[in-house]
Motif scaffolding. Structure first.
Motif, PDB file in Angstrom:
ATOM      1  N   ALA A 184       0.832  -1.193   0.000  1.00  0.00           N
ATOM      2  CA  ALA A 184       0.000   0.000   0.000  1.00  0.00           C
ATOM      3  C   ALA A 184       0.869   1.246   0.000  1.00  0.00           C
ATOM      4  O   ALA A 184       2.015   1.238   0.422  1.00  0.00           O
ATOM      5  CB  ALA A 184      -0.906  -0.005   1.231  1.00  0.00           C
ATOM      6  N   LEU A 185       0.284   2.351  -0.476  1.00  0.00           N
ATOM      7  CA  LEU A 185       1.002   3.608  -0.439  1.00  0.00           C
ATOM      8  C   LEU A 185       1.036   4.196   0.958  1.00  0.00           C
ATOM      9  O   LEU A 185       1.806   5.082   1.236  1.00  0.00           O
ATOM     10  CB  LEU A 185       0.318   4.615  -1.381  1.00  0.00           C
ATOM     11  N   LYS A 186       0.183   3.686   1.841  1.00  0.00           N
ATOM     12  CA  LYS A 186       0.118   4.271   3.168  1.00  0.00           C
ATOM     13  C   LYS A 186       1.418   4.019   3.928  1.00  0.00           C
ATOM     14  O   LYS A 186       2.113   3.051   3.699  1.00  0.00           O
ATOM     15  CB  LYS A 186      -1.056   3.693   3.970  1.00  0.00           C
ATOM     16  N   THR A 187       1.713   4.917   4.851  1.00  0.00           N
ATOM     17  CA  THR A 187       2.839   4.732   5.745  1.00  0.00           C
ATOM     18  C   THR A 187       2.318   4.216   7.068  1.00  0.00           C
ATOM     19  O   THR A 187       1.129   4.256   7.350  1.00  0.00           O
ATOM     20  CB  THR A 187       3.563   6.072   5.971  1.00  0.00           C
ATOM     21  N   GLU A 188       3.242   3.728   7.895  1.00  0.00           N
ATOM     22  CA  GLU A 188       2.823   3.270   9.217  1.00  0.00           C
ATOM     23  C   GLU A 188       2.181   4.404   9.987  1.00  0.00           C
ATOM     24  O   GLU A 188       1.225   4.220  10.724  1.00  0.00           O
ATOM     25  CB  GLU A 188       4.028   2.752   9.981  1.00  0.00           C
TER      26      GLU A 188
ATOM     27  N   SER B   5       8.911   6.634  -3.179  1.00  0.00           N
ATOM     28  CA  SER B   5       8.132   7.865  -3.175  1.00  0.00           C
ATOM     29  C   SER B   5       6.970   7.736  -4.148  1.00  0.00           C
ATOM     30  O   SER B   5       7.067   7.038  -5.166  1.00  0.00           O
ATOM     31  CB  SER B   5       9.005   9.062  -3.569  1.00  0.00           C
ATOM     32  N   ASN B   6       5.883   8.420  -3.831  1.00  0.00           N
ATOM     33  CA  ASN B   6       4.753   8.487  -4.753  1.00  0.00           C
ATOM     34  C   ASN B   6       4.669   9.855  -5.420  1.00  0.00           C
ATOM     35  O   ASN B   6       3.621  10.253  -5.915  1.00  0.00           O
ATOM     36  CB  ASN B   6       3.444   8.185  -4.016  1.00  0.00           C
ATOM     37  N   ARG B   7       5.788  10.581  -5.436  1.00  0.00           N
ATOM     38  CA  ARG B   7       5.793  11.943  -5.969  1.00  0.00           C
ATOM     39  C   ARG B   7       5.449  11.995  -7.451  1.00  0.00           C
ATOM     40  O   ARG B   7       5.042  13.041  -7.950  1.00  0.00           O
ATOM     41  CB  ARG B   7       7.132  12.622  -5.705  1.00  0.00           C
ATOM     42  N   SER B   8       5.581  10.882  -8.169  1.00  0.00           N
ATOM     43  CA  SER B   8       5.202  10.870  -9.591  1.00  0.00           C
ATOM     44  C   SER B   8       3.797  10.317  -9.796  1.00  0.00           C
ATOM     45  O   SER B   8       3.363  10.121 -10.934  1.00  0.00           O
ATOM     46  CB  SER B   8       6.205  10.030 -10.391  1.00  0.00           C
ATOM     47  N   GLY B   9       3.071  10.050  -8.717  1.00  0.00           N
ATOM     48  CA  GLY B   9       1.701   9.568  -8.821  1.00  0.00           C
ATOM     49  C   GLY B   9       1.511   8.142  -8.367  1.00  0.00           C
ATOM     50  O   GLY B   9       0.410   7.749  -7.995  1.00  0.00           O
TER      51      GLY B   9
ATOM     52  N   GLU C 149       7.225   4.478  -6.511  1.00  0.00           N
ATOM     53  CA  GLU C 149       8.380   4.110  -7.333  1.00  0.00           C
ATOM     54  C   GLU C 149       9.648   4.221  -6.492  1.00  0.00           C
ATOM     55  O   GLU C 149       9.642   4.775  -5.396  1.00  0.00           O
ATOM     56  CB  GLU C 149       8.496   5.034  -8.560  1.00  0.00           C
ATOM     57  N   ILE C 150      10.733   3.684  -7.051  1.00  0.00           N
ATOM     58  CA  ILE C 150      12.047   3.781  -6.415  1.00  0.00           C
ATOM     59  C   ILE C 150      12.760   5.012  -6.973  1.00  0.00           C
ATOM     60  O   ILE C 150      12.840   5.190  -8.194  1.00  0.00           O
ATOM     61  CB  ILE C 150      12.885   2.514  -6.666  1.00  0.00           C
ATOM     62  N   TRP C 151      13.283   5.836  -6.080  1.00  0.00           N
ATOM     63  CA  TRP C 151      13.946   7.074  -6.459  1.00  0.00           C
ATOM     64  C   TRP C 151      15.366   7.106  -5.882  1.00  0.00           C
ATOM     65  O   TRP C 151      15.682   6.425  -4.913  1.00  0.00           O
ATOM     66  CB  TRP C 151      13.174   8.284  -5.924  1.00  0.00           C
ATOM     67  N   ARG C 152      16.179   7.960  -6.516  1.00  0.00           N
ATOM     68  CA  ARG C 152      17.534   8.223  -6.049  1.00  0.00           C
ATOM     69  C   ARG C 152      17.745   9.722  -5.989  1.00  0.00           C
ATOM     70  O   ARG C 152      17.209  10.475  -6.799  1.00  0.00           O
ATOM     71  CB  ARG C 152      18.541   7.598  -7.021  1.00  0.00           C
ATOM     72  N   ALA C 153      18.532  10.167  -5.010  1.00  0.00           N
ATOM     73  CA  ALA C 153      18.894  11.580  -4.912  1.00  0.00           C
ATOM     74  C   ALA C 153      20.313  11.680  -4.391  1.00  0.00           C
ATOM     75  O   ALA C 153      20.838  10.736  -3.776  1.00  0.00           O
ATOM     76  CB  ALA C 153      17.937  12.326  -3.985  1.00  0.00           C
ATOM     77  N   ASN C 154      20.960  12.801  -4.666  1.00  0.00           N
ATOM     78  CA  ASN C 154      22.252  13.044  -4.031  1.00  0.00           C
ATOM     79  C   ASN C 154      22.063  13.091  -2.516  1.00  0.00           C
ATOM     80  O   ASN C 154      20.960  13.323  -2.018  1.00  0.00           O
ATOM     81  CB  ASN C 154      22.861  14.358  -4.526  1.00  0.00           C
ATOM     82  N   VAL C 155      23.132  12.889  -1.789  1.00  0.00           N
ATOM     83  CA  VAL C 155      23.028  12.795  -0.342  1.00  0.00           C
ATOM     84  C   VAL C 155      22.524  14.092   0.279  1.00  0.00           C
ATOM     85  O   VAL C 155      22.008  14.097   1.406  1.00  0.00           O
ATOM     86  CB  VAL C 155      24.384  12.379   0.256  1.00  0.00           C
ATOM     87  N   ASP C 156      22.631  15.203  -0.451  1.00  0.00           N
ATOM     88  CA  ASP C 156      22.092  16.465   0.054  1.00  0.00           C
ATOM     89  C   ASP C 156      20.648  16.683  -0.376  1.00  0.00           C
ATOM     90  O   ASP C 156      20.065  17.741  -0.111  1.00  0.00           O
ATOM     91  CB  ASP C 156      22.955  17.641  -0.412  1.00  0.00           C
ATOM     92  N   GLY C 157      20.045  15.690  -1.041  1.00  0.00           N
ATOM     93  CA  GLY C 157      18.661  15.783  -1.476  1.00  0.00           C
ATOM     94  C   GLY C 157      18.473  16.328  -2.880  1.00  0.00           C
ATOM     95  O   GLY C 157      17.340  16.363  -3.378  1.00  0.00           O
ATOM     96  N   GLY C 158      19.537  16.724  -3.529  1.00  0.00           N
ATOM     97  CA  GLY C 158      19.421  17.293  -4.860  1.00  0.00           C
ATOM     98  C   GLY C 158      19.510  16.251  -5.968  1.00  0.00           C
ATOM     99  O   GLY C 158      19.812  15.079  -5.735  1.00  0.00           O
ATOM    100  N   ASP C 159      19.250  16.689  -7.195  1.00  0.00           N
ATOM    101  CA  ASP C 159      19.374  15.854  -8.398  1.00  0.00           C
ATOM    102  C   ASP C 159      18.560  14.567  -8.284  1.00  0.00           C
ATOM    103  O   ASP C 159      19.086  13.462  -8.426  1.00  0.00           O
ATOM    104  CB  ASP C 159      20.847  15.532  -8.672  1.00  0.00           C
TER     105      ASP C 159
ATOM    106  N   HIS D 177       3.788   0.671  -8.214  1.00  0.00           N
ATOM    107  CA  HIS D 177       3.765  -0.353  -7.165  1.00  0.00           C
ATOM    108  C   HIS D 177       5.146  -0.968  -6.931  1.00  0.00           C
ATOM    109  O   HIS D 177       5.298  -2.177  -6.838  1.00  0.00           O
ATOM    110  CB  HIS D 177       2.750  -1.440  -7.489  1.00  0.00           C
ATOM    111  N   ASN D 178       6.162  -0.130  -6.863  1.00  0.00           N
ATOM    112  CA  ASN D 178       7.517  -0.554  -6.526  1.00  0.00           C
ATOM    113  C   ASN D 178       7.903   0.124  -5.211  1.00  0.00           C
ATOM    114  O   ASN D 178       7.745   1.338  -5.067  1.00  0.00           O
ATOM    115  CB  ASN D 178       8.504  -0.168  -7.626  1.00  0.00           C
ATOM    116  N   SER D 179       8.412  -0.662  -4.265  1.00  0.00           N
ATOM    117  CA  SER D 179       8.601  -0.105  -2.931  1.00  0.00           C
ATOM    118  C   SER D 179       9.657  -0.890  -2.162  1.00  0.00           C
ATOM    119  O   SER D 179      10.189  -1.886  -2.635  1.00  0.00           O
ATOM    120  CB  SER D 179       7.271  -0.126  -2.160  1.00  0.00           C
TER     121      SER D 179
END
Length: 768
Positions: free
Chosen positions: A153-157, A576-580, A583-593, A602-604
């Protein structure tokens, strides 16, 4: 607006009033939310003002005959100080005598006031029966009624945790007015009413021609808390006549069933089998019996039992039940959900109530559609069964399933992120339900849904956090629901020794720090999740100096969670569900890019290989669940296994993957090679472990796996058959875990949580 006048004892100190009879704390006439136990403590201190009240005396008065931790007293005193707006180091009213107790040092006057209570037409919560908070108890998530892990599910604990205490009541306290003043005001009001009478008549005639079913929603509705007895209520049902409650509650990690009388606000235990966990209770139509789903450590699937109202022998009726039951109007049949974890199919089953024979499948769904296990409701006309159903885009609508032919029709055109329990109004004009606007929303509101078409409307619109798992409606229009909240903190235990643990971040209730994600960075900082409004973002924390920094930002009702950090310190990996869709996302360690790595939906639950090159995650495609692997740079995914799995974790040497596997009958801890294939080890887990919160981690030496249970941690050594409880974590709810890169420190999220029963009355006004 309902107004009542009564005389009662009131203590006054400066701008505060403590109304003993009504159990209210007011500041300049405005109420201040205060937990029940905190109210009792404050009253005890005020009644003994000027005298040192020892801790033992406070425990005896407030927690009589209960075994509680000392932290309960500390938490409740903190709530009092917050309500009074004072600091411990600069007390205005309450002085702490270290190691002994507390003394009320303020000047107190005993007032004899006439209390005029004005109740608003919507959400006034009457605090007469505030149940209190027992902080050591676990915040319960919904029972896993055999639901497969195939559809993460998309829900968090944290979504099922109410985080903000009830907002102040709209109640005005006035000093006793003199009789002449009241007479003059009454005369002035009467003359004004006569002057406006013609206009009022015209307006009323116009409105009466245009009002539809929306009008009843503007009628008076009141709320009040029902006091439970020392435990954490998990589920609640109200009797058909609206006079009684049956609820399950947890105390010291064990469940029991209780019968409560609403008028007297009293309860008695009716069943206390410590080996059972209880689902949603339901009264029989005549109110003489209780039907409830139960499970135990020997059989993880839920089965339906019946028992007399006042307790007695349980009679097992049917197995593999995924929901509470709902009775037909004549009481001769009931319906429930049954699930198949292998095919992910959910079916509505109808059976004879007397002997539970003649089962038939009314309707069935398979992913991407599925019936919600939160509950069913049989319509008063007997022709349809209402049920929430998830559609292909992950949202939920409410459907009416025909009893005669199983054909479905959607009720209204509204979808929500999540729909919980629902109940028909007695006249069949519509339903009430608990629903969240989006899948990521923390706030659920109570909704009225007209039947068959019409605009769904929120009955409540407040900061109370209702749990979607419980909603029960009596024939006279009383509604019983649950609300709750959690306080989380992040701790670090050197070598995993909880006795030497230190708190590095004291959480704030609305933020849920570290509940849905916690990971070490190579430089010794911690990455963790915390809410910003209704958006869950990633943050970093320096444990040495307490410096925090927000790493990612997001849209409202979007979530970034389950974070990991690569060993070279370059990347954050998270879901993250930021794209709707998740999905699995990657970011630089400072949160950028930011970079989205998967795109099928439905990937988590990502886990990194030790070298940071690969991400293993759970994926659902169609009606099949599997473990997949993808490069840290993205690209094609590789299927590792098609077994239903959750929360995979790669071993420290990169050779193995551990994950939780759930079937209709059990949960197991499974170990497979990194490239997939036949499991090399499979372990049974204790009762309630790896359910709801499936948190597991390899130990730094790779010789064992630690995972979460109910208020404990378990350690499963690879060379042993059975797990062992991790010493020091007994009674603690570790909500997330993370080992440091050097293997010397265990970070974990922990904190008290509460739940309470709320009674909402005058819902009969919603009827025509």
């Amino acid at each position: 607006m309902a107004i009542s006048n009564q005389k009662q004892q009131v203590y006054g100190f400066d701008e505060f009033r403590l109304d003993v009879g009504e159990r209210r704390l007011l500041r300049e006439g405005r109420p201040i939310a205060l937990p029940s136990k905190a109210f009792d403590l404050l009253l005890a201190l005020i009644e003994n003002r000027g005298r040192l009240v020892e801790k033992g005396e406070l425990y005896s008065r407030v927690w009589a005959d209960q075994i509680v931790e000392e932290s309960n007293l500390t938490v409740q005193m903190s709530a009092i100080r917050k309500a009074l707006g004072e600091r411990r180091n600069n007390p205005r009213y309450i002085a702490t005598v270290a190691g002994h107790g507390y003394r009320f040092i303020g000047d107190v006057a005993i007032l004899d006031e006439e209390i005029e209570v004005k109740t608003t037409s919507r959400n006034a919560i009457e605090p007469e029966t505030d149940p209190g908070y027992v902080m050591q108890e676990e915040f319960e998530v919904e029972p896993d009624h055999g639901v497969s892990n195939a559809v993460p599910a998309l829900k968090t604990e944290a979504e099922d945790l109410a985080t903000i205490p009830p907002r102040p009541l709209d109640i005005i306290i006035k000093e006793k007015a003199s009789a002449p003043n009241r007479h003059r005001k009454a005369l002035a009001l009467a003359l004004s009413a006569l002057a406006l009478a013609p206009l009022i008549v015209v307006v009323w005639l116009l409105l009466s021609r245009t009002l539809n079913r929306r009008a009843p929603l503007d009628k008076q509705m009141t709320m009040r808390r029902f006091a439970t007895h020392g435990g954490t209520p998990n589920r609640v049902a109200i009797s058909p006549d609206g006079k009684s409650l049956v609820y399950s509650q947890r105390f010291n990690g064990k469940d029991s069933l209780w019968l409560g009388q609403i008028e007297t606000n009293s309860s008695v235990p009716i069943y206390q089998n410590t080996n059972l966990s209880y689902g949603e209770p339901v009264f029989s139509p005549d109110g003489g019996s209780i039907y409830v789903t139960v499970s135990d450590e020997k059989q993880t699937s839920w089965r339906l039992v019946r028992m007399p109202l006042l307790g007695g022998v349980m009679t097992e009726l049917v197995s593999n039940v995924r929901s509470a039951i709902t009775f037909s109007p004549n009481g001769k049949q009931f319906a429930f959900l049954r699930g198949d974890a292998q095919t992910n199919q959910t079916s509505i089953i109808v059976a004879d109530a007397a002997d539970v024979k003649n089962e038939r499948v009314l309707a069935a769904r398979k992913p991407p559609e599925s019936f919600s296990s939160e509950g069913l409701s049989w319509a008063p006309d007997g022709k349809t069964v209402a049920v929430a159903m998830q559609n292909a885009d992950g949202n939920m609508g409410i459907w009416a399933i025909g009893v005669a032919d199983g054909r479905g029709a959607k009720i209204g055109d509204r979808d929500w992120g999540r729909v919980g329990n629902l109940a028909w109004l007695p006249d069949g004009s519509g339903l009430v339900t608990l629903a969240r606007e989006t899948a990521a929303s923390r706030s659920a509101q109570i909704w009225f849904v007209p039947y068959l078409n019409g605009e769904a409307r929120a009955i409540t619109n407040d900061l109370n956090r209702y749990l979607v798992t419980s909603l029960s409606l009596s024939a006279d229009g009383k509604l019983a629901v649950l609300q709750g909240f959690i306080h989380s903190s992040i701790w670090i235990a050197p070598d995993g020794d909880v006795k030497r643990a230190r708190r590095v971040l004291q959480g704030v209730a609305p933020r849920y720090e570290g509940v849905d994600g916690l990971a070490w960075m190579p430089d010794g900082r911690l990455a963790y999740t915390a809410y910003v409004g209704d958006s869950l973002a990633l943050w970093s924390l320096n444990p040495d100096d307490g410096n925090i920094r927000q790493l990612t930002s997001n849209n409202v009702d979007s979530i970034d969670s389950e974070v990991s950090v690569t060993a070279d310190g370059r990347f954050l990996v998270f879901q993250s569900n930021r794209s709707g869709a998740n999905e699995i996302w990657r970011a630089n360690v400072d949160g950028g890019d930011l970079k989205q790595l998967t795109s099928t939906g439905h990937n988590s639950q990502p886990s990194l290989s030790p070298d940071g090159r690969w991400i293993v995650f759970t994926s659902v495609r169609g009606d099949k669940s599997s473990l997949q692997r993808i490069s840290i740079d993205g690209g094609q995914t590789k299927q590792i296994t098609d077994r239903p799995a959750s929360y995979p974790q790669v071993s420290p040497d990169g050779r193995y993957i551990a994950y939780a596997e759930t079937s209709t009958t059990q949960v197991r801890l499974v170990i497979i090679p990194f490239d997939g294939g036949t499991p090399i080890r499979s372990f049974a887990v204790p009762e309630f472990a790896l359910r709801g919160r499936r948190r597991l981690r390899w130990t730094p030496d790779g010789k064992a796996i630690i995972y979460t249970g109910r208020q404990t941690l378990w350690r499963q050594a690879l060379n042993e058959e059975k797990p062992q409880a991790v010493k020091g974590f007994e009674g603690l709810e570790a909500r997330h875990l993370a080992w440091s890169f050097n293997g010397k420190d265990l970070a974990y999220t922990n904190g008290p949580s509460t739940q309470e029963i709320i009674l909402i009355e005058n819902l009969a006004l919603f009827q025509k």
